[in-house]
Design an enzyme around this catalytic site. Structure first.
Site, PDB file in Angstrom:
ATOM      1  N   ASP A   1       0.808  -1.223   0.000  1.00  0.00           N
ATOM      2  CA  ASP A   1       0.000   0.000   0.000  1.00  0.00           C
ATOM      3  C   ASP A   1       0.843   1.276   0.000  1.00  0.00           C
ATOM      4  O   ASP A   1       0.321   2.363   0.239  1.00  0.00           O
ATOM      5  CB  ASP A   1      -0.924   0.000   1.232  1.00  0.00           C
ATOM      6  CG  ASP A   1      -2.074  -0.974   1.067  1.00  0.00           C
ATOM      7  OD1 ASP A   1      -2.841  -0.822   0.096  1.00  0.00           O
ATOM      8  OD2 ASP A   1      -2.190  -1.905   1.880  1.00  0.00           O
TER       9      ASP A   1
ATOM     10  N   GLU B   1      -0.536   9.596   1.304  1.00  0.00           N
ATOM     11  CA  GLU B   1      -1.327  10.514   2.137  1.00  0.00           C
ATOM     12  C   GLU B   1      -1.496  10.017   3.571  1.00  0.00           C
ATOM     13  O   GLU B   1      -1.532  10.796   4.520  1.00  0.00           O
ATOM     14  CB  GLU B   1      -2.731  10.675   1.538  1.00  0.00           C
ATOM     15  CG  GLU B   1      -3.686  11.388   2.466  1.00  0.00           C
ATOM     16  CD  GLU B   1      -5.089  11.531   1.923  1.00  0.00           C
ATOM     17  OE1 GLU B   1      -5.732  10.512   1.626  1.00  0.00           O
ATOM     18  OE2 GLU B   1      -5.532  12.664   1.807  1.00  0.00           O
ATOM     19  N   ASP B   2      -1.598   8.704   3.718  1.00  0.00           N
ATOM     20  CA  ASP B   2      -1.909   8.153   5.036  1.00  0.00           C
ATOM     21  C   ASP B   2      -0.766   8.267   6.036  1.00  0.00           C
ATOM     22  O   ASP B   2      -0.962   8.097   7.231  1.00  0.00           O
ATOM     23  CB  ASP B   2      -2.329   6.681   4.893  1.00  0.00           C
ATOM     24  CG  ASP B   2      -3.645   6.568   4.157  1.00  0.00           C
ATOM     25  OD1 ASP B   2      -4.519   7.421   4.408  1.00  0.00           O
ATOM     26  OD2 ASP B   2      -3.790   5.667   3.322  1.00  0.00           O
TER      27      ASP B   2
ATOM     28  N   ARG C   1       1.289  -1.569   7.216  1.00  0.00           N
ATOM     29  CA  ARG C   1       1.697  -0.346   6.518  1.00  0.00           C
ATOM     30  C   ARG C   1       2.713   0.492   7.293  1.00  0.00           C
ATOM     31  O   ARG C   1       3.165   1.524   6.787  1.00  0.00           O
ATOM     32  CB  ARG C   1       0.447   0.502   6.209  1.00  0.00           C
ATOM     33  CG  ARG C   1      -0.552  -0.192   5.294  1.00  0.00           C
ATOM     34  CD  ARG C   1      -1.556   0.779   4.695  1.00  0.00           C
ATOM     35  NE  ARG C   1      -0.879   1.866   4.010  1.00  0.00           N
ATOM     36  CZ  ARG C   1      -1.477   2.953   3.543  1.00  0.00           C
ATOM     37  NH1 ARG C   1      -2.775   3.081   3.656  1.00  0.00           N
ATOM     38  NH2 ARG C   1      -0.782   3.899   2.948  1.00  0.00           N
TER      39      ARG C   1
ATOM     40  N   ARG D   1      -9.231   2.699  11.205  1.00  0.00           N
ATOM     41  CA  ARG D   1      -7.786   2.959  11.207  1.00  0.00           C
ATOM     42  C   ARG D   1      -7.353   3.992  12.253  1.00  0.00           C
ATOM     43  O   ARG D   1      -6.204   3.994  12.682  1.00  0.00           O
ATOM     44  CB  ARG D   1      -7.343   3.465   9.823  1.00  0.00           C
ATOM     45  CG  ARG D   1      -7.603   2.488   8.690  1.00  0.00           C
ATOM     46  CD  ARG D   1      -6.695   1.289   8.765  1.00  0.00           C
ATOM     47  NE  ARG D   1      -7.013   0.301   7.748  1.00  0.00           N
ATOM     48  CZ  ARG D   1      -6.584   0.335   6.508  1.00  0.00           C
ATOM     49  NH1 ARG D   1      -5.820   1.322   6.108  1.00  0.00           N
ATOM     50  NH2 ARG D   1      -6.923  -0.619   5.674  1.00  0.00           N
TER      51      ARG D   1
ATOM     52  N   HIS E   1     -11.923   5.780   5.156  1.00  0.00           N
ATOM     53  CA  HIS E   1     -11.388   6.986   5.801  1.00  0.00           C
ATOM     54  C   HIS E   1     -12.380   8.140   5.688  1.00  0.00           C
ATOM     55  O   HIS E   1     -13.237   8.147   4.809  1.00  0.00           O
ATOM     56  CB  HIS E   1     -10.109   7.436   5.081  1.00  0.00           C
ATOM     57  CG  HIS E   1      -8.917   6.566   5.298  1.00  0.00           C
ATOM     58  ND1 HIS E   1      -8.184   6.034   4.260  1.00  0.00           N
ATOM     59  CD2 HIS E   1      -8.296   6.167   6.441  1.00  0.00           C
ATOM     60  CE1 HIS E   1      -7.166   5.333   4.755  1.00  0.00           C
ATOM     61  NE2 HIS E   1      -7.219   5.388   6.072  1.00  0.00           N
TER      62      HIS E   1
ATOM     63  N   CYS F   1      -5.246  10.134  -1.830  1.00  0.00           N
ATOM     64  CA  CYS F   1      -4.364   9.142  -1.182  1.00  0.00           C
ATOM     65  C   CYS F   1      -2.960   9.083  -1.774  1.00  0.00           C
ATOM     66  O   CYS F   1      -2.031   8.642  -1.101  1.00  0.00           O
ATOM     67  CB  CYS F   1      -4.939   7.737  -1.318  1.00  0.00           C
ATOM     68  SG  CYS F   1      -6.665   7.644  -0.992  1.00  0.00           S
TER      69      CYS F   1
HETATM   70  C1  CIR Z   1      -5.458   0.591   2.657  1.00  0.00           C
HETATM   71  O1  CIR Z   1      -6.377  -0.159   2.935  1.00  0.00           O
HETATM   72  O2  CIR Z   1      -4.762   1.107   3.529  1.00  0.00           O
HETATM   73  C2  CIR Z   1      -5.168   0.864   1.194  1.00  0.00           C
HETATM   74  N1  CIR Z   1      -5.498  -0.304   0.431  1.00  0.00           N
HETATM   75  C3  CIR Z   1      -5.929   2.054   0.690  1.00  0.00           C
HETATM   76  C4  CIR Z   1      -5.524   3.332   1.348  1.00  0.00           C
HETATM   77  C5  CIR Z   1      -6.224   4.504   0.776  1.00  0.00           C
HETATM   78  N2  CIR Z   1      -5.811   5.707   1.364  1.00  0.00           N
HETATM   79  C6  CIR Z   1      -6.612   6.733   1.604  1.00  0.00           C
HETATM   80  O3  CIR Z   1      -7.822   6.647   1.413  1.00  0.00           O
HETATM   81  N3  CIR Z   1      -6.072   7.822   2.120  1.00  0.00           N
END
Ligand code: CIR
Length: 251
Positions: free
Chosen positions: A60, A65-66, A85, A130, A160, A244
């Site tokens: 991922d 962004e996360d 992650r 999360r 999110h 993201c």
């Molecule tokens: C996840 O589940 O963490 C990734 N497959 C997708 C993350 C998407 N990020 C976001 O919406 N900021």
């Protein structure tokens, strides 16, 4: 100068985390073409792309962004809610360190950048699978001294907060099934047939928007908001939207 941090789509993208979607094969070449076009669109909107090194063992890692919340005064490194992650953080911290004082969310807090929607000095944080209360409380303590007011937003049925609500100028584009629209002063609701249509990326006053949601785009046009579209359907299968794939900040 406006910097957009990005990271290439890793070879392992088909092993990405999925929470609300069933797994479908992701075409790596097509995902990379779309990601390249996304970077070019960001460049056209005035960003200098800072491409972080690929992390092929972290499926991922394209969803930068996360990993951090970057504000004008400071950056807060996330502690990702998904353990798989957490290895994504280090290289983002190194890239941000020259530009901002760094803070970090610590155990037992968890927080994903995708849950943080900043609108001027208001920050809405999604309480999601999360991001937990401890993560939100830590963020609040870190940013309140800079004059921010942090509010919790409950999110339902989506990953999110920014799957459900993003800023597109004066208004917030919202999926009313996933977040309480009354949280925000001015809203535009997505078309009910387009579940993932609330994730738009506002850069330098322009809105980058997925080509896949014409009905919501028509709603935006009726409100006088024109958007630039990009194809983003491959990474959408990994539950990723347009916000993201970058962290955009002024230096
Ligand atoms: C996840 O589940 O963490 C990734 N497959 C997708 C993350 C998407 N990020 C976001 O919406 N900021």
């Amino acid at each position: 100068m406006l910097i957009a941090l990005t990271r290439p789509v890793p070879k392992s993208i088909n092993r990405c985390e999925l929470t609300h979607l069933a797994r479908e094969p992701i075409d790596l070449a097509r995902a990379r073409e779309q990601h390249d076009a996304y970077e070019r669109a960001l460049q056209d909107l005035g960003c200098t792309i800072h491409r972080l090194p690929a992390l092929h063992d972290l499926p991922d890692s394209v969803f930068v962004e996360d990993t951090a919340v970057v504000l004008p005064e400071a950056a807060v490194m996330a502690r990702l809610g998904s353990e798989s992650r957490r290895g994504e953080i280090g290289s983002v911290a190194a890239a941000l360190q020259p530009h901002r004082p760094l803070f970090a969310i610590e155990e037992p807090g968890t927080l994903d950048g995708g849950d943080v929607l900043a609108i001027g000095k208001r920050i809405f944080v999604g309480r999601s699978s999360r991001t937990n209360e401890a993560g939100i409380a830590q963020l609040r303590q870190m940013v309140e001294p800079f004059g921010y007011r942090v509010s919790t937003a409950a999110v339902r049925e989506c990953l999110h907060l920014k799957s459900a609500a993003t800023l597109i100028g004066e208004a917030v584009l919202c999926n009313a099934r996933w977040v309480d629209v009354k949280l925000f002063d001015e809203t535009i609701e997505t078309h009910p047939a387009e579940r993932f249509a609330a994730n738009a990326l506002l850069v330098n006053g322009s809105v980058l928007y997925p080509a896949a949601y014409p009905r919501t785009r028509a709603r935006l046009a009726r409100r006088g908001i024109s958007v630039q579209t990009v194809d983003a359907d491959e990474l959408a299968k990994a539950e990723g939207g347009l916000t993201c794939c970058s962290i955009v900040f002024e230096v």
